[in-house]
Design a protein around this motif. Structure first.
Motif, PDB file in Angstrom:
ATOM      1  N   THR A  46      -3.613  -9.700  15.835  1.00 48.64           N
ATOM      2  CA  THR A  46      -4.565  -9.410  14.752  1.00 48.64           C
ATOM      3  C   THR A  46      -3.824  -9.183  13.430  1.00 48.64           C
ATOM      4  OG1 THR A  46      -6.208  -8.473  16.248  1.00 48.64           O
ATOM      5  CG2 THR A  46      -6.304  -7.747  13.958  1.00 48.64           C
ATOM      6  N   VAL A  80      -9.905   1.708  10.950  1.00 47.99           N
ATOM      7  CA  VAL A  80      -9.479   0.689  11.924  1.00 47.99           C
ATOM      8  C   VAL A  80     -10.603  -0.332  12.056  1.00 47.99           C
ATOM      9  CG1 VAL A  80      -8.833   0.255  14.325  1.00 47.99           C
ATOM     10  CG2 VAL A  80      -8.040   2.336  13.170  1.00 47.99           C
ATOM     11  N   PRO A  81     -10.427  -1.546  11.561  1.00 51.77           N
ATOM     12  CA  PRO A  81     -11.535  -2.503  11.562  1.00 51.77           C
ATOM     13  C   PRO A  81     -11.797  -3.146  12.912  1.00 51.77           C
ATOM     14  CG  PRO A  81      -9.600  -3.515  10.581  1.00 51.77           C
ATOM     15  CD  PRO A  81      -9.234  -2.086  10.863  1.00 51.77           C
ATOM     16  N   LEU A 115      -6.327  -0.601   5.654  1.00 56.42           N
ATOM     17  CA  LEU A 115      -6.867  -0.974   6.973  1.00 56.42           C
ATOM     18  C   LEU A 115      -5.759  -0.839   8.003  1.00 56.42           C
ATOM     19  CD1 LEU A 115      -8.946  -4.162   6.059  1.00 56.42           C
ATOM     20  CD2 LEU A 115      -9.792  -1.858   6.486  1.00 56.42           C
ATOM     21  N   GLY A 123      -8.816   2.155   1.085  1.00 60.86           N
ATOM     22  CA  GLY A 123      -8.562   0.722   1.123  1.00 60.86           C
ATOM     23  C   GLY A 123      -7.540   0.300   2.151  1.00 60.86           C
ATOM     24  N   LYS A 156       0.825  -1.215   0.000  1.00 63.59           N
ATOM     25  CA  LYS A 156       0.000   0.000   0.000  1.00 63.59           C
ATOM     26  C   LYS A 156       0.858   1.263   0.000  1.00 63.59           C
ATOM     27  CE  LYS A 156      -4.084  -2.007   0.225  1.00 63.59           C
ATOM     28  NZ  LYS A 156      -5.107  -1.833  -0.811  1.00 63.59           N
ATOM     29  N   ASN A 216      -3.466 -11.945   9.993  1.00 56.91           N
ATOM     30  CA  ASN A 216      -3.323 -11.329   8.653  1.00 56.91           C
ATOM     31  C   ASN A 216      -4.438 -10.337   8.343  1.00 56.91           C
ATOM     32  OD1 ASN A 216      -0.908 -12.591   7.852  1.00 56.91           O
ATOM     33  ND2 ASN A 216      -2.052 -14.485   7.489  1.00 56.91           N
ATOM     34  N   ILE A 217      -4.755  -9.524   9.318  1.00 59.99           N
ATOM     35  CA  ILE A 217      -5.787  -8.506   9.135  1.00 59.99           C
ATOM     36  C   ILE A 217      -5.098  -7.149   9.030  1.00 59.99           C
ATOM     37  CG2 ILE A 217      -7.700  -7.292  10.265  1.00 59.99           C
ATOM     38  CD1 ILE A 217      -8.444 -10.045  11.517  1.00 59.99           C
ATOM     39  N   GLY A 218      -5.518  -6.355   8.060  1.00 69.27           N
ATOM     40  CA  GLY A 218      -5.015  -4.990   7.943  1.00 69.27           C
ATOM     41  C   GLY A 218      -3.748  -4.893   7.115  1.00 69.27           C
ATOM     42  N   HIS A 219      -3.430  -3.635   6.800  1.00 70.35           N
ATOM     43  CA  HIS A 219      -2.249  -3.371   5.976  1.00 70.35           C
ATOM     44  C   HIS A 219      -1.128  -2.714   6.751  1.00 70.35           C
ATOM     45  CE1 HIS A 219      -5.843  -3.319   3.249  1.00 70.35           C
ATOM     46  NE2 HIS A 219      -5.083  -4.233   2.662  1.00 70.35           N
TER      47      HIS A 219
END
Lengths: 322, 433
Positions: free
Chosen positions: A196, A183-184, A138, A136, A124, A201-204
């Protein structure tokens, strides 16, 4: 042996008996204090002949402070925020009001800062704070209501926006509001946020303590993550203190004090550096440019009241985003 | 807060004009899974911090998450049916004991018990004490409780081998108000207790003390072979207790004992105008054995009390002994803490609880000088001898039914000489939870 002589002999034995300390700390210091404890125990044994065992307790900094106030009998507290240590005085009367003056550097023997961890190759293209708001992207950061590390993240973002916008509070607020819309998940602590990002493997991008970022890359693979140092960030100064009431109750004040003093020794500072905290001694990296919480927010008490208290700025921007 | 943010992520990121990208869908799924994981962790954390409530064979329990405070509400109910074959006594049904019991523990340091008794038409406080126990070898108990004399007396009323106390326990206090130090030494090899009490007559249950006289009581017990490798010796226990004090009575409250037969009928009492007049002492040794399904108890008690009637005084020196044995025929290990079946009653599964048989023989003797004007030989027996048998059927750990038969022979106690023997058949249904 006459009874009196026996009594003195027993007393002498007691004086050399094992001592146990409890260090109540926050999440990202687990590995640091494992090494510190071993080194200090060895040094203390060599100096006094006394065996000392240091038990560790880790969790979110605020929760740990609450636990000590509620009766977790810590001999020393090594927390993420001065605010949390202040609470030991204000809510528990466990330490004196001037606790921060008892050790050098405002009782913060090491520092850290907030950096970004991105996935390998930085897909990103995140290089500075503004990049976090790209569509896009996260962002993973814990909940500042429960996590000391998360408060540092939040204030680092706020302070960087202030710097960029010439001190414009409204623009800083807009920036942080936008940031938290990306922020998810809000984990309750820094270690959870690392899980997390790194294991689920959540977020960038993960906002993290610098030491936590290095730990993540070491443990989960340098081929998976990169550390990005933003141009501006906050100087985090995690403080330490003897918890007077419990140390006195346990008769451990002397060894507890020595334990904290050890952090300032060359050996202690070397361990600090090994674990990617920033020692107080030696040259500091040029990037990021660091600002302190006192400079930008007027200190922890004010920052807490303004941003993280119930119905504070964080509640407003987060509730407002629903 | 975390849940709401997921919605933002779905709406605001990872969406292109043609719809969500594969990466966005993947992230959405991962976020939802992580959210569930965090909710589960949070629920587990809340459960750990929440007080725990329970209900079971031990009653209702509640405790804080850290175990610092706990409360247990339980009880004992004994319903008796009684038949006397040979005495002019009516057969009856009665509530022998009905006890709600509150136990509480504070800071894992102080135990508190409050236990009233409502059986047989009574409404009386039996236990009300606090136990401070910083270490097992040094405990402090204060309040109303059983003074540390006698082994059978120390057993709980739900767990004794026979339905009613034996003769030696007649010579001891039921409950008294006082304070005692007690504890275990050598990992249970020895126990000790030393206390100061208001002082009550034999079989007395004191609440209010109107005199300055106090009793000092001490008891030592040992299981000297507990750590040997010989099973039959490991269950051997012995002990001795003693008390000394000065108790005085008045015409309104003579402060003197009434001894009762195994059928709970008065077998000895002093004349109405006799009163306690000073020294009161007791000695109580015992020997006990647990070996597999076998339990044996032999206990002796000696009690002497200075008694006055007008200007005359006498030392009423009385003694009693019992020897009893129980055998758990269904094979479970015998204990002095009650009969516990290996399997609760479940006829469909071929499980029928546990059964124990017991036998005992006991005697009580009153010294002759007592009958020189201080007791009426036409009403009070100078000696009694009893033999009895009991069978228990423990349906569950909490519910037990029992039947006992005891025959007692009296020396004196009737106008014509010996009182007619007493034959008592007792049946009991007990719930101890």
């Amino acid at each position: 042996m006459k009874p009196l002589a026996l009594l003195f002999a027993l007393a002498g034995t007691a004086a050399l008996a094992d001592t146990t300390l409890l260090n109540v700390s926050y999440d990202p210091t687990r590995e640091l204090y494992q090494d510190v404890n071993a080194a200090f125990a060895k040094a203390w044994k060599a100096k006094t002949g006394e065996t000392v065992t240091i038990n560790q307790s880790h969790g979110g900094s605020g929760k740990q402070a609450r636990a000590v106030i509620d009766g977790l009998e810590a001999d020393v507290a090594t927390l993420a925020l001065g605010y949390d240590v202040d609470a030991l005085h204000q809510k528990g009367k466990l330490i004196p009001a001037d606790w921060q003056k008892r050790l050098p550097n405002q009782s913060a023997p090491y520092t850290s800062t907030i950096v970004f961890v991105v996935r390998k190759g930085n897909p990103k293209q995140i290089h500075d704070w503004d990049d976090l708001l790209k569509p896009g992207v996260l962002v993973v950061t814990p909940n500042p209501k429960t996590s000391g590390g998360a408060r540092w993240n939040y204030l680092a973002a706020w302070g960087s926006a202030l710097r960029k916008n010439g001190g414009d509070e409204a623009k800083a607020r807009d920036f942080v509001t936008q940031l938290y819309r990306q922020v998810p998940i809000l984990d309750s602590g820094a270690r959870g946020a690392t899980t997390t990002f790194g294991q689920r493997n959540i977020g960038h991008v993960l906002l993290a303590w610098e030491n936590e970022a290095f730990l993540l890359t070491q443990e989960l693979g340098k081929d998976r993550f990169e550390i990005i140092t933003p141009s501006v960030s906050i100087l985090a100064e995690p403080p330490v203190t003897v918890v007077d009431r419990y140390a006195d109750k346990h008769g451990t004040r002397k060894v507890a004090q020595a334990y904290l003093d050890f952090l300032y020794t060359p050996e202690g500072q070397a361990i600090v550096a090994k674990h990617h905290f920033r020692p107080r001694t030696g040259a500091q990296p040029e990037r990021p440019q660091l600002f302190t919480i006192d400079e930008v927010f007027g200190g922890w008490t004010k920052a807490q009241q303004t941003h993280f208290a119930d119905r504070g700025v964080f509640d407003q921007i987060y509730e407002g985003g629903k | 807060m975390a849940s709401s943010s997921v919605t933002w992520a779905q709406e605001d990121v990872g969406v292109v004009e043609d719809g969500p990208t594969l990466e966005a869908l993947d992230q959405r799924e991962r976020i939802l899974e992580r959210k569930l994981e965090l909710q589960s962790e949070a629920a587990a954390e809340r459960a750990k911090a929440a007080p725990a409530f329970g209900i079971g064979p031990n009653g209702l329990t509640a405790r804080t998450a850290d175990g610092s405070f706990s409360v247990r509400v339980h009880g004992l109910l004994q319903l008796d049916g009684r038949t006397f074959f040979s005495a002019a006594l009516p057969s009856n049904l009665e509530v022998r004991r009905a006890r709600p019991i509150l136990d509480a523990t504070f800071l894992q340091l102080v135990d508190v018990r409050v236990m009233p008794e409502f059986g047989e038409g009574r409404a009386q406080l039996f236990d009300a004490y606090a136990d401070l126990h910083p270490v097992t070898w040094l405990r402090l108990r204060a309040g109303k409780f059983k003074p540390p004399l006698g082994f059978e007396r120390q057993q709980t009323d739900a767990n004794r081998l026979f339905l009613e106390f034996s003769a030696p326990s007649n010579l001891l206090a039921t409950r008294d108000v006082g304070v005692q130090l007690w504890g275990e030494l050598g990992d249970g090899l020895f126990t000790y207790a030393l206390g100061v009490f208001d002082g009550v007559p034999d079989s007395g249950n004191g609440d209010v003390d109107l005199t300055d006289g106090k009793d000092v009581a001490v008891q030592l017990t040992a299981q000297p072979f507990k750590r040997t490798g010989v099973p039959v010796l490991q269950g051997v226990g012995l002990g001795i207790g003693a008390s000394y004090g000065s108790q005085k009575g008045t015409a309104a409250a003579p402060n003197l004992a009434v001894y009762r037969s195994p059928g709970t009928q008065a077998e000895f009492s002093f004349v109405a105008d006799a009163v306690a007049a000073g020294d009161h002492s007791r000695v109580v040794p015992h020997l006990r054995l647990l070996a597999g399904p076998l339990e044996v108890l032999a206990e002796y008690a000696y009690s002497q009390q200075l008694v006055a009637r007008g200007s005359d005084t006498v030392v009423s020196a009385n003694h009693a002994f019992v020897i009893q044995a129980g055998w758990v025929v269904t094979g479970e290990a015998a204990t002095f803490d009650g009969l516990v079946p290996a399997h609760d009653l479940a006829p469909g599964d071929g499980r029928f609880g546990a059964v124990e048989l017991g036998l005992r023989y006991e005697e009580l003797h009153i010294n002759g000088a007592t009958f020189a004007g201080f007791a009426d030989p036409t009403k009070s027996a100078s000696a009694t001898r009893s033999a009895g048998a009991v069978v228990h059927w423990a349906l569950t750990q909490s519910v037990r039914s029992s039947v006992s038969f005891e025959r007692t022979w009296f020396e004196g106690g009737a106008p014509g000489g010996n009182r007619a023997p007493e034959s008592a058949l007792f049946a009991r249904l007990q719930a101890n939870f």
